[in-house]
Design an enzyme around this catalytic site. Sequence first.
Site, PDB file in Angstrom:
ATOM      1  N   PRO A 127       6.591   2.050  -3.241  1.00 20.57           N
ATOM      2  CA  PRO A 127       7.828   1.252  -2.847  1.00 20.57           C
ATOM      3  C   PRO A 127       7.832   0.854  -1.196  1.00 20.57           C
ATOM      4  CG  PRO A 127       8.482   3.177  -4.185  1.00 20.57           C
ATOM      5  CD  PRO A 127       7.027   3.284  -3.932  1.00 20.57           C
ATOM      6  N   GLY A 130       2.367  -1.825   0.009  1.00 25.43           N
ATOM      7  CA  GLY A 130       1.662  -2.675  -0.966  1.00 25.43           C
ATOM      8  C   GLY A 130       0.138  -3.086  -0.235  1.00 25.43           C
ATOM      9  N   SER A 131       0.045  -2.795   1.121  1.00 24.16           N
ATOM     10  CA  SER A 131      -1.078  -3.487   1.521  1.00 24.16           C
ATOM     11  C   SER A 131      -1.449  -2.397   2.680  1.00 24.16           C
ATOM     12  CB  SER A 131      -0.551  -4.572   2.508  1.00 24.16           C
ATOM     13  OG  SER A 131       0.046  -5.573   1.417  1.00 24.16           O
ATOM     14  N   GLU A 360      -3.419  -8.057  -6.539  1.00 25.57           N
ATOM     15  CA  GLU A 360      -4.673  -7.658  -5.933  1.00 25.57           C
ATOM     16  C   GLU A 360      -4.626  -8.042  -4.537  1.00 25.57           C
ATOM     17  OE1 GLU A 360      -5.501  -5.787  -8.025  1.00 25.57           O
ATOM     18  OE2 GLU A 360      -6.065  -6.564  -9.857  1.00 25.57           O
TER      19      GLU A 360
HETATM   20  C1  LIG Z   1       2.426  -8.312 -12.103  1.00 27.48           C
HETATM   21  C2  LIG Z   1       1.824  -7.105 -10.988  1.00 27.48           C
HETATM   22  C3  LIG Z   1       0.968  -6.299 -11.607  1.00 27.48           C
HETATM   23  C4  LIG Z   1       0.740  -5.361 -10.328  1.00 27.48           C
HETATM   24  N1  LIG Z   1      -0.154  -4.305 -10.774  1.00 27.48           N
HETATM   25  C5  LIG Z   1      -0.385  -3.494  -9.742  1.00 27.48           C
HETATM   26  C6  LIG Z   1      -1.396  -2.333  -9.998  1.00 27.48           C
HETATM   27  O1  LIG Z   1      -1.914  -2.089 -11.097  1.00 27.48           O
HETATM   28  N2  LIG Z   1      -1.502  -1.357  -9.081  1.00 27.48           N
HETATM   29  C7  LIG Z   1      -1.145  -1.577  -7.965  1.00 27.48           C
HETATM   30  O2  LIG Z   1      -1.578  -0.624  -6.937  1.00 27.48           O
HETATM   31  N3  LIG Z   1      -0.474  -2.526  -7.553  1.00 27.48           N
HETATM   32  C8  LIG Z   1      -0.038  -3.419  -8.454  1.00 27.48           C
HETATM   33  N4  LIG Z   1       0.757  -4.451  -8.041  1.00 27.48           N
HETATM   34  C9  LIG Z   1       1.228  -4.378  -6.714  1.00 27.48           C
HETATM   35  C10 LIG Z   1       0.716  -5.705  -5.499  1.00 27.48           C
HETATM   36  O3  LIG Z   1      -0.721  -5.456  -5.738  1.00 27.48           O
HETATM   37  C11 LIG Z   1       1.384  -5.637  -4.647  1.00 27.48           C
HETATM   38  O4  LIG Z   1       2.668  -5.908  -4.745  1.00 27.48           O
HETATM   39  C12 LIG Z   1       0.918  -6.714  -3.590  1.00 27.48           C
HETATM   40  O5  LIG Z   1      -0.358  -6.087  -3.273  1.00 27.48           O
HETATM   41  C13 LIG Z   1       1.696  -6.577  -2.496  1.00 27.48           C
HETATM   42  O6  LIG Z   1       2.236  -5.584  -1.867  1.00 27.48           O
HETATM   43  P1  LIG Z   1       3.874  -5.693  -1.721  1.00 27.48           P
HETATM   44  O7  LIG Z   1       4.554  -5.780  -2.965  1.00 27.48           O
HETATM   45  O8  LIG Z   1       4.111  -4.328  -1.040  1.00 27.48           O
HETATM   46  O9  LIG Z   1       3.886  -6.458  -0.552  1.00 27.48           O
HETATM   47  P2  LIG Z   1       3.841  -6.554   1.051  1.00 27.48           P
HETATM   48  O10 LIG Z   1       2.422  -5.886   1.372  1.00 27.48           O
HETATM   49  O11 LIG Z   1       5.076  -5.702   1.696  1.00 27.48           O
HETATM   50  O12 LIG Z   1       3.911  -7.886   1.818  1.00 27.48           O
HETATM   51  C14 LIG Z   1       5.001  -8.692   1.854  1.00 27.48           C
HETATM   52  C15 LIG Z   1       4.744  -9.966   2.334  1.00 27.48           C
HETATM   53  O13 LIG Z   1       4.434  -9.554   3.922  1.00 27.48           O
HETATM   54  C16 LIG Z   1       2.897  -9.898   4.198  1.00 27.48           C
HETATM   55  N5  LIG Z   1       2.038  -8.862   4.911  1.00 27.48           N
HETATM   56  C17 LIG Z   1       2.333  -7.695   4.640  1.00 27.48           C
HETATM   57  N6  LIG Z   1       1.387  -6.725   5.333  1.00 27.48           N
HETATM   58  C18 LIG Z   1       0.735  -7.809   6.172  1.00 27.48           C
HETATM   59  C19 LIG Z   1      -0.248  -7.869   7.174  1.00 27.48           C
HETATM   60  N7  LIG Z   1      -0.943  -6.659   7.559  1.00 27.48           N
HETATM   61  N8  LIG Z   1      -0.580  -9.175   7.845  1.00 27.48           N
HETATM   62  C20 LIG Z   1      -0.169 -10.194   7.336  1.00 27.48           C
HETATM   63  N9  LIG Z   1       0.905 -10.346   6.352  1.00 27.48           N
HETATM   64  C21 LIG Z   1       1.227  -9.164   5.800  1.00 27.48           C
HETATM   65  C22 LIG Z   1       2.317 -10.174   2.768  1.00 27.48           C
HETATM   66  O14 LIG Z   1       1.214 -10.973   2.727  1.00 27.48           O
HETATM   67  C23 LIG Z   1       3.436 -10.531   2.019  1.00 27.48           C
HETATM   68  O15 LIG Z   1       3.662 -12.030   2.164  1.00 27.48           O
HETATM   69  C24 LIG Z   1       1.334  -5.532  -9.032  1.00 27.48           C
HETATM   70  C25 LIG Z   1       2.113  -6.484  -8.734  1.00 27.48           C
HETATM   71  C26 LIG Z   1       2.285  -7.502 -10.048  1.00 27.48           C
HETATM   72  C27 LIG Z   1       3.505  -8.477  -9.365  1.00 27.48           C
END
Ligand SMILES: Cc1cc2nc3c(=O)[nH]c(=O)nc-3n(C[C@H](O)[C@H](O)[C@H](O)COP(=O)(O)OP(=O)(O)OC[C@H]3O[C@@H](n4cnc5c(N)ncnc54)[C@H](O)[C@@H]3O)c2cc1C
Length: 376
Positions: A127, A130-131, A360
């Site tokens: 939650p 993601g990164s 990804e």
């Molecule tokens: C259909 C689906 C299936 C998925 N399956 C999996 C799975 O099997 N396993 C798994 O682990 N995850 C899974 N995910 C999650 C997905 O990989 C993450 O949601 C994605 O990596 C983005 O993370 P976040 O949603 O927390 O966004 P955030 O990391 O919060 O990012 C939000 C925004 O901020 C930007 N941002 C964040 N950090 C930075 C930075 N350091 N520099 C510049 N910009 C930044 C991002 O580019 C984005 O625009 C899935 C997602 C979907 C939609």
Amino acid sequence: MDFNLTDEQKLIQQTAHEFANTHIEPIAFQIDRENEIPPEILTGLGELGILGLCYPEAYGGSGAGFLAFVLANEQIAKASSGVGMVCSVNNLGMSAIYNRGTEEQKKQWMPACCAGAHMASFAFTEPNTGSDPKMLATAVTRQGDKYILNGCKRFISLADYKGPMIVFAADAEAENPSAFIVDKFCPGYQLDESWDKIGNRGCHAYDVYFKDVELTADQLLGKRGEGFNILLENIAYGKMGMSAEALGHAQEALDLSIKYAREKTNRDKPIARFESMQMRIAAMGIKVEAMRWLTYHLGFQADQKSRRFAVEAAMTKEYMAEALVDVAREAVQAHGSYGVMRDFKVEMIFRDAIICEIIEGTKDLQRRIAAGYLLR
Ligand SMILES: Cc1cc2nc3c(=O)[nH]c(=O)nc-3n(C[C@H](O)[C@H](O)[C@H](O)COP(=O)(O)OP(=O)(O)OC[C@H]3O[C@@H](n4cnc5c(N)ncnc54)[C@H](O)[C@@H]3O)c2cc1C
């Protein structure tokens, strides 16, 4: 440089194409609407050897390689994004076990995933992150010779299938996170309702809860504290799978647009006669061609075990996702109002396309990886 496919690769491409055309394409709308993939599709892909293309026979695979997998997944995703995504995620989970697992771990977990009886998951996102691996809240603590896992992972694909889940967790006794192979549905493993998402229907994403899940030492993947390296190394295979998926969607969007432009008439003439339509189709075709060779090259690099694979995967996935959204948008335009109607597949492709830009790793994150390499 040899751009020819081997006879084996051509056969695999053809086999995947025939299976997709016969068994997946006819139910593509059903999968999208009902949000379910019939289990026999996955066991069928397993029986054909498509799920285990990248791995040796000793672990249940067929040893044909990564480019072969790219060729097959393009064909499958062309028919249905949900099925293509299942193949890609299962392959990603297996890649971590194959690259970092012990001989026993590979023999224990991989054969059922290659057969389509089990599906591997890869769980990083939470939650609050993601990164960023420094923000992981899911954690293990050591208790004697066991580890106790607690926490929550978000949006985890294939969490509803039996099989291994690679879980990344903070580890108080190591500087960096560690990776574990969790047996899905073990005591303490719980799922929420699946997220209701815009596309990739049939391949569900869940929030997964671990409550005092007991793990034995042989469930540790690699060494303690190596989790981040395992993540970076293997997520590249997920990007390769998603790139193949994007290529399949883009080719389908192009094919459908060509067919529509030839069949739809305006004042008794096909709309393909309009120069603007010709330019639109040409631009789409040029993009799809570039997408094809970038993605095939990535599969080739995986086969070559290139040291640049992780960087190339980030660059390729970034390009592919944006190019797919462009092609999908143009396909909707080519279809006019029909393009936004649920009876037309380009509407489905448009919804699927937007997910490629996020899953990804987002575009921004791929660019960060590319910049880190280019400005090193
Ligand atoms: C259909 C689906 C299936 C998925 N399956 C999996 C799975 O099997 N396993 C798994 O682990 N995850 C899974 N995910 C999650 C997905 O990989 C993450 O949601 C994605 O990596 C983005 O993370 P976040 O949603 O927390 O966004 P955030 O990391 O919060 O990012 C939000 C925004 O901020 C930007 N941002 C964040 N950090 C930075 C930075 N350091 N520099 C510049 N910009 C930044 C991002 O580019 C984005 O625009 C899935 C997602 C979907 C939609």
